[in-house]
Design an enzyme around this catalytic site. Structure first.
Site, short mmCIF file in Angstrom:
data_model
loop_
_atom_site.label_atom_id
_atom_site.label_comp_id
_atom_site.label_asym_id
_atom_site.label_seq_id
_atom_site.Cartn_x
_atom_site.Cartn_y
_atom_site.Cartn_z
N THR A 8 8.81 -6.16 -3.14
CA THR A 8 10.03 -5.38 -3.30
C THR A 8 11.21 -6.25 -2.89
O THR A 8 11.01 -7.39 -2.44
CB THR A 8 10.02 -4.12 -2.42
OG1 THR A 8 10.08 -4.53 -1.04
CG2 THR A 8 8.76 -3.29 -2.64
N LYS A 51 3.19 -10.99 -10.47
CA LYS A 51 2.43 -10.38 -9.37
C LYS A 51 3.12 -9.11 -8.88
O LYS A 51 4.33 -9.10 -8.68
CB LYS A 51 2.30 -11.37 -8.20
CG LYS A 51 1.03 -12.18 -8.22
CD LYS A 51 0.87 -12.92 -6.90
CE LYS A 51 -0.38 -13.79 -6.91
NZ LYS A 51 -0.58 -14.47 -5.63
N HIS A 110 -1.90 -6.65 2.74
CA HIS A 110 -0.92 -6.22 1.74
C HIS A 110 -1.64 -5.74 0.48
O HIS A 110 -2.87 -5.67 0.45
CB HIS A 110 0.08 -7.35 1.44
CG HIS A 110 -0.56 -8.65 1.03
ND1 HIS A 110 -1.29 -8.79 -0.14
CD2 HIS A 110 -0.59 -9.86 1.64
CE1 HIS A 110 -1.73 -10.04 -0.24
NE2 HIS A 110 -1.33 -10.70 0.83
#
Length: 407
Positions: free
Chosen positions: A231, A227, A45
């Site tokens: 979404t 952070k 990610h």
């Protein structure tokens, strides 16, 4: 420029064990360094991406990265930043996730001709004998000192399992093994790994009598200290199947004005003079900087072709309202809308809402539009009349677009 200065100028470096020594080392020799990646999911990610960018900067400066896959440590689970114990994964799941990581990492680092190494700590951790390991390694760790580490301290009230308590020792032992096998002198990681990193450097000094160093990077946060990389639908993954290149492009195109400089510095290779120029743009001009950011980051992660497609799709959508091929799309059968499909069903079918109750709230709050017309009634039904050339566009909020086609 010494790559240490490059990393510092771009805002990567948070803490170091010995700043002057690390800078000297990186300036005078080719250093083998490593970062560990626990295989807790089947894709990297955005948080991993920042670390891969740092590795790429170091490799470009002539240093050798080791990307360490956590086939062994993932079996235990890092307690850092977690209020509860991590979900236990099977050996098969961990192996599958590690294979996914391998493919993605090759986009960012050059593994040819020993320029970078990919290792898996399962190769040594899974075969350790318990009592010899305790005698040879465990004796160097003070329980009192370990309990003061932030990764453990935050868990003491809710409970810390003995399984997780071993994580720091295992990560420290990784550093020793990589030092023996590859001459690795430097461990890097996110700032939440500081306690684990200094434990590894200290263990090498105690067991091997050699110098070893650690350095942490800033975590990717926005101007409010939160952070980045999340979404409404979840994490911003690097896998195109989990998070499309168009969605990825749009995520960076829509960052806050105050976050443009930080993202350009950390997540692109654009020279800092140009970063400063782009970040200094004001008013509507800052959107040009965001377009550069979105294009460059998408190009690094998904390739130039996908970056161009995402950019063209965004321009078509916002410039002319055209239906663009790179926008996330769901196909539905003509029979499904023969008698009309209610808007709540459509929102859940396209995963724009996780449930009908969430979909109802979105409509009631004025957060849903079909072909640029706001939907005001939860009883609204989609029919074939809403489709132009067998396609329609849903907008959720101001920035999330989804195309629906009749299959």
């Amino acid at each position: 420029m010494n790559v240490f200065d490059t990393l510092k100028e771009r805002g990567f470096i948070k803490q170091t064990t010995h700043e002057d020594e690390i800078r000297d080392l990186l300036g005078k020799e080719s250093v083998t360094f490593y970062i560990g990646f626990d295989a807790t999911a089947d894709s990297l990610h955005v948080g991993h991406f920042l670390q891969l960018m740092a590795m790429a900067h170091l490799q470009r400066a002539g240093h050798r990265p080791i990307a360490l896959l956590g086939g062994g440590t993932t079996m235990v689970g890092d307690p850092t930043g977690k209020t509860d114990m991590r979900k236990m994964l099977t050996v098969e799941d961990i192996q599958h996730n590690a294979e996914c990581f391998k493919g993605q990492m090759k986009r960012f680092l050059d593994f040819s001709d020993d320029k970078a190494i990919m290792e898996n700590n399962a190769n040594w951790l899974m075969n350790l004998e318990y009592i010899p390991f305790l005698r040879e390694v465990g004796r160097h760790f003070s329980v009192n000192r370990m309990l003061t580490a932030e990764c453990f301290k935050s868990r003491m009230e809710k409970g810390l399992s003995f399984l997780e308590f071993n994580y720091m020792i295992m990560q420290a032992y990784d550093f020793v093994e990589l030092h023996k096998r590859y001459g690795c002198k430097l461990q890097l990681g996110g700032d939440d790994q500081w306690s684990n990193i200094i434990a590894g450097a200290d263990l090498i000094r105690r067991v091997e009598g050699d110098s070893a160093y650690g350095m942490t990077f800033t975590l990717l946060t926005n101007s409010e200290g939160k952070k980045m990389g999340k979404t409404e639908s979840g994490a911003v993954w690097l896998d195109a199947e989990k998070f499309s290149p168009y969605e990825f492009y749009q995520y960076w195109r829509n960052v806050a004005d105050a976050d443009v400089k930080n993202c350009l510095s950390l997540l692109t290779f654009i020279e800092m003079d140009e970063v400063e120029r782009l970040a200094s743009l004001e008013g509507s001009e800052i959107n040009k900087a965001k377009e550069v950011l979105a294009y460059e980051v998408t190009k690094i992660v998904h390739g130039e072709e996908e970056a161009k497609k995402a950019q063209e799709a965004a321009k078509a959508l916002f410039g002319k309202g055209a239906m663009a091929g790179s926008i996330p799309c769901t196909e539905i059968a003509k029979a499904d809308i023969a008698d009309g499909m209610d808007i709540l069903t459509l929102l859940t079918t396209t995963s724009l809402a996780a449930s009908r109750s969430e979909a109802r709230r979105l409509v009631q709050q004025g957060g849903v539009s079909i072909n640029d017309e706001k939907i005001k009634e939860i009883e609204f039904k989609i029919t074939e009349d809403n489709f132009e050339d067998d396609s329609l566009m849903i907008r959720k909020g101001k920035k999330v677009y989804h195309q629906v086609k009749i299959g």
